[in-house]
Design a protein around this motif. Structure first.
Motif, PDB file in Angstrom:
ATOM      1  N   LEU A 179       0.832  -1.202   0.000  1.00  0.00           N
ATOM      2  CA  LEU A 179       0.000   0.000   0.000  1.00  0.00           C
ATOM      3  C   LEU A 179       0.866   1.251   0.000  1.00  0.00           C
ATOM      4  CD1 LEU A 179      -2.584  -1.050   2.745  1.00  0.00           C
ATOM      5  CD2 LEU A 179      -2.762  -1.375   0.278  1.00  0.00           C
TER       6      LEU A 179
ATOM      7  N   SER B  40      -7.979  -1.322  -1.387  1.00  0.00           N
ATOM      8  CA  SER B  40      -7.820  -0.136  -0.564  1.00  0.00           C
ATOM      9  C   SER B  40      -8.160  -0.439   0.890  1.00  0.00           C
ATOM     10  CB  SER B  40      -8.725   0.999  -1.065  1.00  0.00           C
ATOM     11  OG  SER B  40      -8.604   2.148  -0.242  1.00  0.00           O
TER      12      SER B  40
ATOM     13  N   THR C 277      -9.364  -2.180  -7.659  1.00  0.00           N
ATOM     14  CA  THR C 277      -8.124  -2.011  -6.916  1.00  0.00           C
ATOM     15  C   THR C 277      -8.412  -2.224  -5.442  1.00  0.00           C
ATOM     16  OG1 THR C 277      -6.158  -0.635  -6.635  1.00  0.00           O
ATOM     17  CG2 THR C 277      -8.298   0.480  -6.494  1.00  0.00           C
TER      18      THR C 277
ATOM     19  N   TRP D 108     -10.044   6.556  -3.281  1.00  0.00           N
ATOM     20  CA  TRP D 108      -9.809   5.271  -2.633  1.00  0.00           C
ATOM     21  C   TRP D 108     -10.681   5.017  -1.413  1.00  0.00           C
ATOM     22  CZ3 TRP D 108      -7.410   4.489  -6.745  1.00  0.00           C
ATOM     23  CH2 TRP D 108      -6.588   5.481  -7.298  1.00  0.00           C
TER      24      TRP D 108
ATOM     25  N   THR E  74      -1.804   0.338  -8.563  1.00  0.00           N
ATOM     26  CA  THR E  74      -3.104   0.639  -9.175  1.00  0.00           C
ATOM     27  C   THR E  74      -2.946   1.217 -10.571  1.00  0.00           C
ATOM     28  OG1 THR E  74      -4.168   0.981  -7.026  1.00  0.00           O
ATOM     29  CG2 THR E  74      -5.209   2.006  -8.939  1.00  0.00           C
TER      30      THR E  74
ATOM     31  N   SER F  35      -8.256   2.591   2.829  1.00  0.00           N
ATOM     32  CA  SER F  35      -8.382   4.001   3.192  1.00  0.00           C
ATOM     33  C   SER F  35      -9.562   4.263   4.117  1.00  0.00           C
ATOM     34  CB  SER F  35      -8.496   4.855   1.922  1.00  0.00           C
ATOM     35  OG  SER F  35      -8.996   6.137   2.205  1.00  0.00           O
TER      36      SER F  35
ATOM     37  N   TYR G 151      -3.965   2.720  -0.518  1.00  0.00           N
ATOM     38  CA  TYR G 151      -4.423   1.880  -1.628  1.00  0.00           C
ATOM     39  C   TYR G 151      -3.230   1.234  -2.312  1.00  0.00           C
ATOM     40  CZ  TYR G 151      -3.207   5.684  -4.929  1.00  0.00           C
ATOM     41  OH  TYR G 151      -2.552   6.628  -5.667  1.00  0.00           O
TER      42      TYR G 151
END
Length: 555
Positions: free
Chosen positions: A50, A101, A99, A123, A59, A103, A55
């Motif tokens: 990450l 994530s 994707t 995200w 990506t 967050s 994220y």
């Protein structure tokens, strides 16, 4: 990434019903046929790194090494059409598909007339984090049924790359396939609103207008896919936002979407629809959503539940208390689907259900089917039940009548009933005389100068009887200038002739019952007389000679 022609769609939904789904019970976890997406155990890549925003740091890497994100048997597409070339992410030019994530950011980064701030803040998710589960992987909810979240728990962010997919004929960019290449039956998935379209639907952004028009709507469509990557023809629709009855409805929580109607598939693909779209360039609404806890089951054969038996329906005027015996299945029985007149009404976990809001004295077809824990249905069992009707019609109103010497003409106001008045019954001095279907009637053959008790009773199809309406009516008397019939006069009637003897007067008159003279004769001074009455219509007449009067009947 959303960089051009981004359009918005409307979809805000408060999900009710079917909250009790997969991952709610350890029973499901104990069945090897059920497979649930676990984002905490990636398999390709084996480790997801990450960046500082929480994220996946690859990506924006559109190279062939990153076409799929895999978690056990679940494969999620990532920049599948390689739009943007082999960018390794440094330029942050474009991404689509799914994707990863953690967050959980649900801040509004929108500015009036601009979407630029959202490009670096794609995200988050409106619930504020990924789904919280217990040690057995079961989804945790509060007492109201709301799914609990935990900041830092992973989820998938999905962006629909509609341009390359729709405008340039690319493959569906939002795909999910099974790593083992086998077919499975989707069970359900949790979906949440993404902050960009959520706030854009409220305030508008650089591309989209606010949802403030009746009928504005934003949808997620989940399609079944076969092993050739073609649509199976089955799909599930989930509303993310909707402007309805002057109110924008959209949920900030994780909501469960039942996928069992998709049947057996080799994969899924996702598309979106919005009412805020350009006919040439596509959606204005930001076409994002968030996903977690997808669950499927292997389609190996199982025994369908036994058909429910022992059906029993106890009706009232507006309800039917319906019960049945327990069904069994090798996969276990999770509950029962109830149908009324072949329309689905409810899912019930017990063996009793009360249908309400029904019409009185109405025939209903009730059906029940058992549903196994693997969602296999049993054969439906059914019965016909008629609701009752114990409510009588109202009393006929304003009963009145007019009379002649031998008739009564009656009329009254119509009765009302909770179903319908079907007929009226007429009583004369307590004895039922006639059944009729109108609100007026003429009684005939009565005696002149006589008082009668007349009663009218309304009835419905169930046989309920109203309170009787009543009135006393007297028929008119005979003309006062006609004396009562005398026995001194000897009269015999022979068909078309009358033989008269012992007349008190030579003048003989025949009256109708209204006192009108019909015939007049001059009799001989003595002996018998024969009078031809063939010219008179059939009926009852009064014959008068002197002080003698006689009632005769002309056949």
């Amino acid at each position: 990434m959303k960089v051009f022609l981004q359009k918005k769609l409307i979809f805000t939904v408060l999900f009710v019903g079917f909250n009790l789904v997969f991952l709610q019970s350890k029973t499901y976890e104990s069945q090897s046929r059920f497979i649930t997406l676990n984002l905490g155990s990636p398999t390709n890549p084996s480790q997801i790194v990450l960046n500082e925003k929480g994220y996946w740091n690859q990506t924006y890497n559109t190279s062939g090494d990153y076409r799929w994100l895999e978690f056990g048997n679940f494969k999620f597409s990532h920049v599948l059409n390689a739009f943007g070339g082999n960018d390794v992410g440094g330029g942050m030019s474009y991404w689509d598909g799914f994707t990863y994530s953690t967050s959980g950011d649900n801040t509004n980064y929108g500015e009036s007339g601009s979407s630029s701030a959202w490009v670096e803040e794609q995200w988050g998710c409106m619930p504020g984090g990924g789904i919280k589960t217990d040690s057995n992987g079961n989804v945790i909810k509060d007492e109201s049924g709301k799914v609990l979240v935990e900041k830092g728990n992973p989820y998938l962010v999905a962006y629909w790359g509609y341009w390359i997919e729709l405008m340039e004929g690319g493959a569906p960019c939002l795909q999910m396939k099974f790593a083992d290449g086998k077919e499975y039956k989707p069970v359900g998935v949790y979906i949440a609103n993404h902050p960009w379209p959520y706030y854009g639907n409220i305030y508008g952004d650089g591309f989209a207008r606010a949802f403030d028009q009746e009928g504005d709507i934003f949808k997620l469509l989940i399609h079944g896919m076969n092993d050739a990557g073609e649509p199976t023809g089955t799909q599930v629709e989930h509303i993310l936002a909707e402007f309805k009855n002057g109110v924008l409805i959209q949920s900030p929580d994780w909501n469960y979407v039942d996928l069992s109607s998709l049947g057996t598939v080799s994969g899924l693909y996702f598309t979106m629809e919005t009412s805020d779209a350009d006919p040439v360039y596509g959606p204005n609404t930001a076409v994002y959503f968030c996903l977690d806890k997808l669950q499927v089951m292997s389609p190996e054969a199982t025994t369908a539940p036994s058909r429910p038996t022992g059906l029993r329906g106890i009706p009232t005027e507006n309800t039917i208390d319906f019960s049945w015996t327990v069904s069994d299945s090798s996969a276990g029985v999770r509950g029962y689907n109830l149908y009324l007149n072949e329309t689905f009404v409810a899912f019930e976990e017990t063996t009793n259900y009360v249908f309400t809001g029904l019409q009185p004295y109405t025939q209903y077809q009730i059906q029940v089917e058992a549903i196994a824990n693997d969602y296999t249905p049993s054969e439906k069992a059914g019965m016909s039940v008629q609701t009752t009707d114990v409510t009588p019609p109202s009393m006929p109103a304003n009963l009145n009548g007019t009379t002649t010497q031998y008739t009564m003409t009656l009329s009254w106001g119509a009765s009302t009933d909770n179903v319908a008045v079907t007929e009226y019954h007429i009583y004369l001095n307590g004895e039922r005389q006639k059944r009729i279907y109108t609100t007026n009637y003429m009684l005939t053959g009565l005696d002149a100068g006589t008082e009668y008790l007349v009663e009218i009773e309304a009835r419905d199809a169930a046989g309920n009887r109203s309170v009787k309406a009543s009135v006393y009516l007297r028929t008119m008397g005979l003309p006062t200038d006609l004396p009562e019939a005398s026995r001194r006069l000897a009269i015999k009637v022979y068909g078309k002739f009358i033989e008269i003897e012992n007349a008190q007067d030579r003048i003989l008159q025949i009256f109708n019952l209204k006192g009108q003279i019909q015939l007049s004769y001059l009799l001989p001074p003595e002996g018998k007389s024969v009078i031809d009455i063939s010219g008179l219509p059939q009926g009852v007449y009064l014959l008068k000679t002197g002080s003698d009067t006689y009632k005769i009947i002309k056949q």
